[in-house]
Design a protein around this motif. Sequence first.
Motif, mmCIF file in Angstrom:
data_model
loop_
_atom_site.group_PDB
_atom_site.id
_atom_site.type_symbol
_atom_site.label_atom_id
_atom_site.label_comp_id
_atom_site.label_asym_id
_atom_site.label_seq_id
_atom_site.Cartn_x
_atom_site.Cartn_y
_atom_site.Cartn_z
ATOM 1 N N GLY A 258 0.827 -1.195 0.000
ATOM 2 C CA GLY A 258 0.000 0.000 0.000
ATOM 3 C C GLY A 258 0.861 1.244 0.000
ATOM 4 N N TYR A 259 0.683 2.079 1.015
ATOM 5 C CA TYR A 259 1.467 3.315 1.115
ATOM 6 C C TYR A 259 2.645 3.184 2.088
ATOM 7 N N THR A 260 2.910 1.969 2.570
ATOM 8 C CA THR A 260 3.922 1.771 3.604
ATOM 9 C C THR A 260 5.134 1.020 3.065
ATOM 10 N N PRO A 261 6.320 1.630 3.056
ATOM 11 C CA PRO A 261 7.521 0.902 2.634
ATOM 12 C C PRO A 261 7.928 -0.124 3.687
ATOM 13 N N ARG A 262 8.366 -1.301 3.237
ATOM 14 C CA ARG A 262 8.774 -2.366 4.150
ATOM 15 C C ARG A 262 10.278 -2.595 4.158
ATOM 16 N N ARG A 263 10.909 -2.464 3.005
ATOM 17 C CA ARG A 263 12.364 -2.635 2.918
ATOM 18 C C ARG A 263 12.884 -1.618 1.913
ATOM 19 N N MET A 264 13.940 -0.908 2.295
ATOM 20 C CA MET A 264 14.487 0.143 1.438
ATOM 21 C C MET A 264 15.999 0.048 1.415
ATOM 22 N N GLU A 265 16.564 0.354 0.256
ATOM 23 C CA GLU A 265 18.011 0.468 0.116
ATOM 24 C C GLU A 265 18.322 1.599 -0.857
ATOM 25 N N SER A 266 19.393 2.305 -0.602
ATOM 26 C CA SER A 266 19.869 3.353 -1.497
ATOM 27 C C SER A 266 21.277 2.976 -1.920
ATOM 28 N N LEU A 267 21.460 2.762 -3.217
ATOM 29 C CA LEU A 267 22.734 2.277 -3.747
ATOM 30 C C LEU A 267 23.520 3.425 -4.374
ATOM 31 N N TYR A 268 24.823 3.364 -4.197
ATOM 32 C CA TYR A 268 25.668 4.463 -4.660
ATOM 33 C C TYR A 268 26.047 4.270 -6.129
ATOM 34 N N THR A 269 25.035 4.270 -6.974
ATOM 35 C CA THR A 269 25.265 4.263 -8.414
ATOM 36 C C THR A 269 24.082 4.929 -9.091
ATOM 37 N N GLY A 270 24.363 5.802 -10.054
ATOM 38 C CA GLY A 270 23.313 6.517 -10.764
ATOM 39 C C GLY A 270 23.744 6.791 -12.194
ATOM 40 N N CYS A 271 22.837 7.318 -12.995
ATOM 41 C CA CYS A 271 23.124 7.447 -14.424
ATOM 42 C C CYS A 271 24.211 8.480 -14.721
ATOM 43 N N VAL A 272 24.343 9.522 -13.884
ATOM 44 C CA VAL A 272 25.409 10.504 -14.118
ATOM 45 C C VAL A 272 26.750 9.965 -13.641
ATOM 46 N N SER A 273 26.784 9.413 -12.425
ATOM 47 C CA SER A 273 28.052 8.899 -11.900
ATOM 48 C C SER A 273 28.574 7.748 -12.738
ATOM 49 N N LEU A 274 27.691 6.865 -13.218
ATOM 50 C CA LEU A 274 28.134 5.738 -14.041
ATOM 51 C C LEU A 274 28.582 6.213 -15.426
ATOM 52 N N THR A 275 27.957 7.266 -15.926
ATOM 53 C CA THR A 275 28.391 7.843 -17.203
ATOM 54 C C THR A 275 29.811 8.375 -17.086
ATOM 55 N N GLN A 276 30.121 9.050 -15.998
ATOM 56 C CA GLN A 276 31.472 9.575 -15.801
ATOM 57 C C GLN A 276 32.511 8.466 -15.784
ATOM 58 N N GLN A 277 32.131 7.315 -15.253
ATOM 59 C CA GLN A 277 33.072 6.208 -15.125
ATOM 60 C C GLN A 277 33.261 5.431 -16.422
ATOM 61 N N HIS A 278 32.209 5.331 -17.243
ATOM 62 C CA HIS A 278 32.283 4.417 -18.391
ATOM 63 C C HIS A 278 31.946 5.041 -19.747
#
Length: 500
Positions: free
Chosen positions: A155-175
């Motif tokens: 519903g409106y309630t998160p049960r498990r959350m993770e934030s990963l240190y990878t995104g489209c800008v940071s990965l673009t800079q690397q590759h």
Amino acid sequence: MASETTAQTVAAVDLGSNSFHLIVARVRPGELKVLDRLKEMVRLAGGLREDRTLDPEVQEHALACLTRFGQRLRGLPADRVRVVGTNTLRSARRAGPFLERAEEALGHPIEIVSGMEEARLIYLGVAHSLAVGPTDRRLVVDIGGGSTELIVGDGYTPRRMESLYTGCVSLTQQHFSDGRITAERFRRAFLAASQELEPWGEAFRALGWDEAVGASGTIRAAAKVLTAAGWSEGGITRDGLERLRDALIRAGHADQLDLKGLGANRAPVFASGVAILLATFEMLGIERMGAAEGALREGVLHDLMGRIRHEDVRETSVAALAERYHVDAAQAERVAATAAHLLERAGPGWELDPDWAGPYLRWAAGLHEIGLDIAHGGYHKHGAYVAANADLLGFTREEQDLLAALIRAHRRKFPGGPFKALPERWARPARQLAVLLRLAAVLHRNRRPLPLPELGADARKGTLRLRFPAGWLEEHPLTRADLEQEAAFLAAAGFSLQIE
């Protein structure tokens, strides 16, 4: 025409690592009606240099955007606007001067949210954009410029959350920093994203979900491209993503991408976004994903509405942390009640805004003894560390620092360092709140449930005067001794405590 009581204007600003978003909405019974949206590609993450400082040119680009946003926000009350910063602003070093200029441009303070808080707000925005039932379980994936969030909720309630240190800008800079897209570069980008996802794949698979939904620009762009090309029906599929990957490699360069549904501003970071998305499908075992319109900024709006309606998730977070660290609830309530009384009496003299100060003083009182569950010696220091570093949903980094400063300062020598680290606008009132919390804790040092006498209190500048009924202090010599010792601690910090 709706009256002001049934229709109010609210706004949210999302300072993402790739783009900045502004959304303005009118509050009506049971709904938020969007009035305006503004979006600009700023690519803040692209301006994060090796030493984690922000490139001056990118700063100026960002400030120009925020000046335009500020014009749209002009006239809106402070309690109807929320501005949140995400991964790049979390990571940036020595960003204080930039943030001061950014707040001036917007006319509103900026809240830097943690990765977990970002995930919660994203889930809230997605859930409100879909028709959800209380038992509908969803996986929500958001690929941002500097981070990727994964959330499973009901519903409106998160049960498990993770934030990963990878995104489209940071990965673009690397590759893909020069725009070239080759099979080998894509493979490396895919593996890099898979490595970030690997520790969480099994945990999320075990939770299961009824449907997977993607949020933010990368996923919406991928859905549009796949649909326009006829490579996927009814959302994003693994087969469609593989065909999209092959098309990117054939193009060979971001400037050569000619894909219907892909905007020119998205093209430079699209290959890395697709790599992250494909890795997410692989590591989490996703078969099909829909694309939601709601995202972080919509979540911020709905969370803001919760606060306006006194449905603040921060209350729940504080209660959960207190329970986790086995806080003596009765003692915490006694200290909180006395602190609130002192704020009511002394607050006007110190020009403390009760709507702002009251909740923080109450939350700090509720958590001031969490360090006792770790060790009695220096427990105020242990408690401050926990408050500053725990995942407290609903709180920004600065708000947690404020709670930590109050907890750290509630006993013994009055520290200066924790308050110097706070935003300038909070430094003075935070020190004053710490004084009130200290006195409340001292007055309940015996931990007995007996009520205190009617206390009088007034304050001006660096002075606080406490007044007791005639003869009461003589009948309670230990309390008098505690207060005299407290007066000495406060005098060393520049405060004068007068006891009558």
